[in-house]
Structures are given as C-alpha cells and as structure tokens.
Design a protein around this motif. Structure first.
Motif, mmCIF file in Angstrom:
data_model
loop_
_atom_site.group_PDB
_atom_site.id
_atom_site.type_symbol
_atom_site.label_atom_id
_atom_site.label_comp_id
_atom_site.label_asym_id
_atom_site.label_seq_id
_atom_site.Cartn_x
_atom_site.Cartn_y
_atom_site.Cartn_z
ATOM 1 N N VAL A 149 -29.331 -14.995 29.019
ATOM 2 C CA VAL A 149 -29.681 -16.243 28.341
ATOM 3 C C VAL A 149 -30.557 -17.131 29.223
ATOM 4 O O VAL A 149 -31.526 -17.726 28.754
ATOM 5 C CB VAL A 149 -28.395 -17.005 27.938
ATOM 6 N N TYR A 150 -30.222 -17.199 30.514
ATOM 7 C CA TYR A 150 -30.866 -18.172 31.393
ATOM 8 C C TYR A 150 -31.760 -17.558 32.467
ATOM 9 O O TYR A 150 -32.280 -18.264 33.329
ATOM 10 C CB TYR A 150 -29.792 -19.021 32.098
ATOM 11 N N GLY A 151 -31.935 -16.243 32.442
ATOM 12 C CA GLY A 151 -32.639 -15.559 33.521
ATOM 13 C C GLY A 151 -34.050 -16.039 33.778
ATOM 14 O O GLY A 151 -34.570 -15.864 34.889
ATOM 15 N N ASP A 152 -34.711 -16.635 32.786
ATOM 16 C CA ASP A 152 -36.088 -17.089 32.959
ATOM 17 C C ASP A 152 -36.189 -18.554 33.366
ATOM 18 O O ASP A 152 -37.292 -19.088 33.476
ATOM 19 C CB ASP A 152 -36.880 -16.876 31.665
ATOM 20 N N THR A 153 -35.059 -19.202 33.598
ATOM 21 C CA THR A 153 -35.081 -20.625 33.900
ATOM 22 C C THR A 153 -35.123 -20.888 35.404
ATOM 23 O O THR A 153 -34.712 -20.053 36.213
ATOM 24 C CB THR A 153 -33.840 -21.325 33.323
ATOM 25 N N ARG A 157 -32.843 -19.232 38.854
ATOM 26 C CA ARG A 157 -33.422 -18.838 40.141
ATOM 27 C C ARG A 157 -32.753 -19.605 41.281
ATOM 28 O O ARG A 157 -32.454 -19.040 42.344
ATOM 29 C CB ARG A 157 -34.928 -19.085 40.138
ATOM 30 N N GLN A 158 -32.525 -20.898 41.068
ATOM 31 C CA GLN A 158 -31.852 -21.696 42.096
ATOM 32 C C GLN A 158 -30.429 -21.189 42.318
ATOM 33 O O GLN A 158 -29.966 -21.101 43.465
ATOM 34 C CB GLN A 158 -31.837 -23.174 41.685
ATOM 35 N N PHE A 159 -29.743 -20.861 41.229
ATOM 36 C CA PHE A 159 -28.388 -20.326 41.341
ATOM 37 C C PHE A 159 -28.389 -19.022 42.125
ATOM 38 O O PHE A 159 -27.580 -18.817 43.033
ATOM 39 C CB PHE A 159 -27.810 -20.101 39.938
ATOM 40 N N ALA A 160 -29.314 -18.109 41.797
ATOM 41 C CA ALA A 160 -29.374 -16.808 42.449
ATOM 42 C C ALA A 160 -29.708 -16.952 43.927
ATOM 43 O O ALA A 160 -29.132 -16.260 44.779
ATOM 44 C CB ALA A 160 -30.408 -15.920 41.761
ATOM 45 N N GLU A 161 -30.620 -17.864 44.256
ATOM 46 C CA GLU A 161 -30.994 -18.051 45.657
ATOM 47 C C GLU A 161 -29.815 -18.536 46.485
ATOM 48 O O GLU A 161 -29.625 -18.107 47.634
ATOM 49 C CB GLU A 161 -32.167 -19.031 45.744
ATOM 50 N N GLY A 162 -29.006 -19.437 45.913
ATOM 51 C CA GLY A 162 -27.815 -19.889 46.617
ATOM 52 C C GLY A 162 -26.756 -18.807 46.688
ATOM 53 O O GLY A 162 -26.095 -18.629 47.717
#
Length: 271
Positions: A149-153, A157-162
């Motif tokens: 749902v949110y993979g392009d937001t 990206r900020q969540f994944a980087e953290g």
C-alpha cells in the motif's frame, strides 16, 4: 614482458604511448610517475621526446606488480630503491590493510542486505524474531502488506531506512515503549480523561514523538492515522482488545488536539 623488452631493444626505446599500450598503464599515470621521479624514461629522441629502455620497462613492470597489490607509490619507491626496506614486512602490512578493507566490505554488504530487506519487507527480522519481540499475535506478513500500500511513499522509505539500522534490542525497546503508551491510553480512558484536556493532549503528543522513530508525523497525518486505527478492522481489534472503545477514544483525543493546534480534522490529509 620478454617480448616487450625485445621490442624496446630493437627500437632503441619505446614512446610513452607504446609503453602505455604494452603495460596497460595510462599515459597520465606514466607522466605522473615521471614527474615524481618514480619511473623516468632514460632516452630522448633528437626532437626531445622521451623513450623507455628495456631497463625502464623492467622497473615499470615491478611498479605495476606492486601497485596491483595495492601498495602506495611512496611504499613502492621504498621497495624498489631502499635496500633497507623490509619487503616482506611491507607486504604483510599491506595484507593486513586489505584484510581490514575486506571486513569493511563484508559489513557494507550485510548493511546493503538489511536495507534491501527493509525496503522490500518492512522489517529486516525473521518471523521468529518478530514473534519474540512483538508477541505471539503479531502478524509477520503485516509489514509486507503495508509495503504493497505504502511502498511508493516517502514515509515508507524513511521507515525502511530507519528499520535497516535498528538491531533487535532497539526493536524491543520500541515495542516496549509502544506497549507502555497503549497502557497509558487505556488507563486514561478508564480514568475518564476527556479528549482535549491537557492529560489527553500529552498522550497524543507522546504518540507523535514515539511514531517519529519511524518517520516524521505531522498533526494532520496523525489525524489520518488515528482514523485508520478506528476504521481498519485489524487496528480496531488490536486497540479494542486492550480496552473496548479505545480506538474511538484515541481518535477523538487526536481530533481534539489537532483542533487545538489549528488543524481541522475534517480536512486533514496525509502529507
């Protein structure tokens, strides 16, 4: 190399371009080595062009060998020109540096794997680690569904980087902080704390601060999130299992806090 030396002897020297082609060294590198006195051509043509002799090529070959092993030019000069240089010692020191770089590259590779995993799955943790950290009722497929749902937001990206840089103990601390906040919300509702009061606003701010561990959450975004807590069956079931009606109480508290800060919950949008 023997053929190259014979060519040089027969022609009484090779130009920088010819040496570049035979040794696989750039003309720029050869000029630099000449400028610093590491490998200087011994002959000159009548027109003043420099030529490399067979002896020059032998020295260049040794330079290339040591350069390919990673030695710096100063260390190569010492190996070639200083009889007191401990060549095996210099090579052992170089090997130690290479081993250290290899370890750094392995760590970099592992970090890249974690970042890829975080971007693709949300949490770079095994299903067993997630169950241990978040409880047996945690759905390890939830983050993957969230990515759909949110993979392009930007927020994903900020969540994944953290997430990529967080170890299991840091995840445990976040999980415990979240559980503590949820208990505090339930206690406030039980105590009759009304949305819009200082106590309720403090809990709303605590939620925003905790959520900032994943990505920045504006008040308008918090309104949208709280409404999802109330409307999404999975989220609502989670909060209402803590206290019946908790998802609605929290949504009302967020709405009231937003109004107090000039944000209209009815027009709030995800930013």
């Amino acid at each position: 190399m023997t053929d190259v030396f014979r060519d040089a002897d027969a022609a009484e020297g090779l130009t920088v371009g010819q040496v570049s082609g035979r040794l696989g060294v750039t003309v720029r590198a050869l000029h630099h080595w000449d400028e610093i006195g590491l490998a200087t051509p011994s002959l000159r043509t009548p027109a003043g062009y420099r030529l490399y002799t067979a002896a020059d090529l032998q020295r260049l070959h040794r330079i290339v060998v040591y350069r390919e092993l990673g030695l710096g030019l100063d260390r190569i000069r010492a190996v070639l020109d200083d009889a007191a240089t401990d060549v095996p010692g210099a090579l052992r020191a170089q090997r130690a540096q290479v081993t250290e770089r290899i370890e750094r590259l392995r760590e970099l590779g592992a970090g890249l794997d974690r970042m890829i995993d975080a971007h693709e799955r949300g949490l770079p943790l095994t299903a067993e680690q997630q169950a241990e950290l978040f409880g047996a009722d945690w759905d390890p497929q939830g983050p993957a569904r969230a990515r759909e749902v949110y993979g392009d937001t930007l927020q994903w990206r900020q969540f994944a980087e953290g997430a990529a840089g967080r170890d299991p103990e840091e995840w445990r601390a976040l999980s415990e902080a979240t559980a503590g906040l949820e208990r505090a919300l339930a206690d406030a509702m039980d105590a009759g704390v009304r949305p819009g009061t200082p106590d309720a606003d403090a809990l709303v701010d605590r939620h925003r601060e905790l959520f900032a561990s994943y990505f920045p959450l504006t008040r308008a975004m918090q309104v949208c999130l709280a409404r999802r807590y109330e409307s999404d069956p999975g989220f609502a079931a989670h909060y209402d299992a803590i206290r019946p009606g908790l998802s609605t109480w929290f949504r009302r508290a967020v709405d009231a806090s937003a109004r107090g800060h000039g944000v209209d919950p009815e027009t709030a949008r995800w930013e």
